[in-house]
Enzyme design. Structure first.
Site, mmCIF file in Angstrom:
data_model
loop_
_atom_site.group_PDB
_atom_site.id
_atom_site.type_symbol
_atom_site.label_atom_id
_atom_site.label_comp_id
_atom_site.label_asym_id
_atom_site.label_seq_id
_atom_site.Cartn_x
_atom_site.Cartn_y
_atom_site.Cartn_z
ATOM 1 N N HIS A 110 31.592 17.430 58.222
ATOM 2 C CA HIS A 110 31.335 18.669 57.488
ATOM 3 C C HIS A 110 31.607 18.504 55.998
ATOM 4 C CE1 HIS A 110 30.084 22.735 58.462
ATOM 5 N NE2 HIS A 110 30.839 23.179 57.481
ATOM 6 N N LYS A 127 23.478 27.520 63.449
ATOM 7 C CA LYS A 127 24.533 28.498 63.651
ATOM 8 C C LYS A 127 23.936 29.906 63.617
ATOM 9 C CE LYS A 127 29.187 29.596 62.063
ATOM 10 N NZ LYS A 127 30.239 29.277 61.078
ATOM 11 N N ARG A 161 28.414 17.780 54.315
ATOM 12 C CA ARG A 161 27.606 18.997 54.106
ATOM 13 C C ARG A 161 28.106 19.735 52.863
ATOM 14 N NH1 ARG A 161 24.728 23.386 56.687
ATOM 15 N NH2 ARG A 161 25.828 25.379 56.516
ATOM 16 N N ARG A 176 24.954 20.395 59.788
ATOM 17 C CA ARG A 176 26.180 20.414 60.571
ATOM 18 C C ARG A 176 26.092 19.317 61.624
ATOM 19 N NH1 ARG A 176 24.380 25.818 60.160
ATOM 20 N NH2 ARG A 176 25.795 27.186 58.969
ATOM 21 N N HIS A 236 22.866 29.818 55.383
ATOM 22 C CA HIS A 236 23.857 30.881 55.255
ATOM 23 C C HIS A 236 23.182 32.247 55.301
ATOM 24 C CE1 HIS A 236 26.987 28.135 53.079
ATOM 25 N NE2 HIS A 236 26.980 27.969 54.385
#
Length: 374
Positions: free
Chosen positions: A323, A259, A326, A234, A349
């Site tokens: 993004h 994140k 990515r 990111r 994730h």
């Protein structure tokens, strides 16, 4: 014998925090509720309630022990508030000059954002969304607003065709005040969110990505774009990289506090490693891998400009964002046969369901299908 349930709710009635008691009609449960001290009925919320005090809460549990199951899912906090990176200095927001006819966020709201270590971008979004909400009801105290007021406000935004993401941000900002600042977890649990949009990520062809990299202005810009693509990072993760995060012995990159405030490792390209060594010798960064002219951390706007300019020079007509690189990384890995679970780990994730979106844009499966026209 059917099991009995009593669901606890956070209520604010006449400026006092109360414990709502919701249950299906049952004579035994109702009799026990009636024996609670100063129990009252709310027409607005359609349930009994008592004052929210530690003694009353303990009394609720002891009263129904062995008789009914106490459901606290809507009473205690289960939120992920406060899992952000880079705390913001809120003093600038606190020192804003008053504007006639406009309300500013309560000091308690700003203080809680700072204590929860929210990122600058999140603070900016929450403050903007919540102040817009407050000023929509400018003639009322924000503490007096209820679920129906919030629904009417959301209905207004939907009619004004506000985006799905903006409406969700507004809900988060509003819930933060009532549930975190006023410490009433899940008070607005029942407020509906807009149905999630199922938009597929935009992806570039590998040839387009390589062309963008070749059209960067210098070795520094080349490394930035290459990292976004080859490591699936990111934009903020690239900005936070430190020199020691590049592990050339193991050929991995350590991503710190990504994140959700989670660390992870991702892969390091051999081709990129050569460029990074050239970049380091030429630019000599001190702490962060990419730094501004004064040695401070590189800006997010700079990365956007690098990608945009290189895409323009490469002749890419579509609007390319950091993004998107990515997304392209994940899709190209999937098309080359990489297991979805490995891609999930590389991207950071939490669930494979998030990663599964790339199965809808990977084209390798289409090559196995013979077009009926052909």
């Amino acid at each position: 014998m059917d099991r009995k349930y009593v669901t606890l709710k956070n209520l604010l009635i006449a400026q006092e925090k109360c414990i709502g008691l919701k249950f299906f009609a049952d004579k035994v449960v109702q009799a026990l509720v009636n024996d609670l001290p100063e129990v009252k009925w709310s027409e607005e919320f359609n349930m009994n309630y008592i004052l929210n005090t530690p003694a009353n809460l303990e009394l609720v549990f002891s009263t129904f022990r062995g008789v009914a199951w106490i459901n606290c899912n809507h009473f205690y906090s289960r939120s992920n508030f406060g899992k952000e990176l880079e705390p913001v200095d809120i003093r600038a927001l606190q020192k804003r000059e008053p504007v006639a006819g406009r309300k500013f966020c309560p000091g308690s709201y700003l203080q809680k954002l700072e204590l929860k270590r929210y990122a600058a971008s999140t603070v900016k979004t929450y403050v903007s969304c919540f102040e817009t909400f407050m000023n929509y009801y400018s003639n009322r105290e924000v503490k007096d607003l209820n679920e129906n007021d919030i629904r009417l406000y959301l209905q207004k935004m939907i009619r004004e065709e506000a985006s799905h993401s903006y409406i969700n941000q507004a809900i988060n900002a509003i819930k933060f005040y009532y549930e975190v600042v006023l410490e009433m977890p899940n008070r607005f649990y029942a407020v509906e969110r807009p149905r999630a949009e199922e938009k597929l990520p935009e992806v570039l062809a590998k040839e387009e990505v390589l062309c963008i990299i070749e059209n960067t202005n210098n070795i520094k810009h080349r490394c930035v774009v290459s990292l976004l693509y080859s490591a699936g990072l990111r934009r903020g993760e690239v900005l936070n990289l430190k020199i020691g995060d590049i592990d050339s012995k193991r050929m991995v990159i350590r991503v710190r506090s990504g994140k959700g405030n989670k660390d992870r490792y991702t892969i390091l390209s051999e081709k990129l490693l050569g460029d990074l060594r050239k970049y380091f010798l030429e630019w000599r960064p001190k702490e962060h891998l990419f730094e501004g002219p004064k040695g401070d951390k590189y800006s997010a706007e700079s990365i956007v400009k690098i990608v945009k300019e290189a895409s323009r020079k490469a002749g890419i007509r579509k609007r390319v964002t950091p993004h998107m690189l990515r997304h392209s990384f994940a899709t190209h890995l999937l098309e080359s046969g990489t297991d979805l679970r490995y891609i999930q780990v590389l991207l950071g994730h939490k669930s494979t369901k998030t990663t599964e979106i790339y199965t809808h844009v990977a084209t390798n499966i289409f090559f196995k299908i013979k077009n009926p026209l052909d």
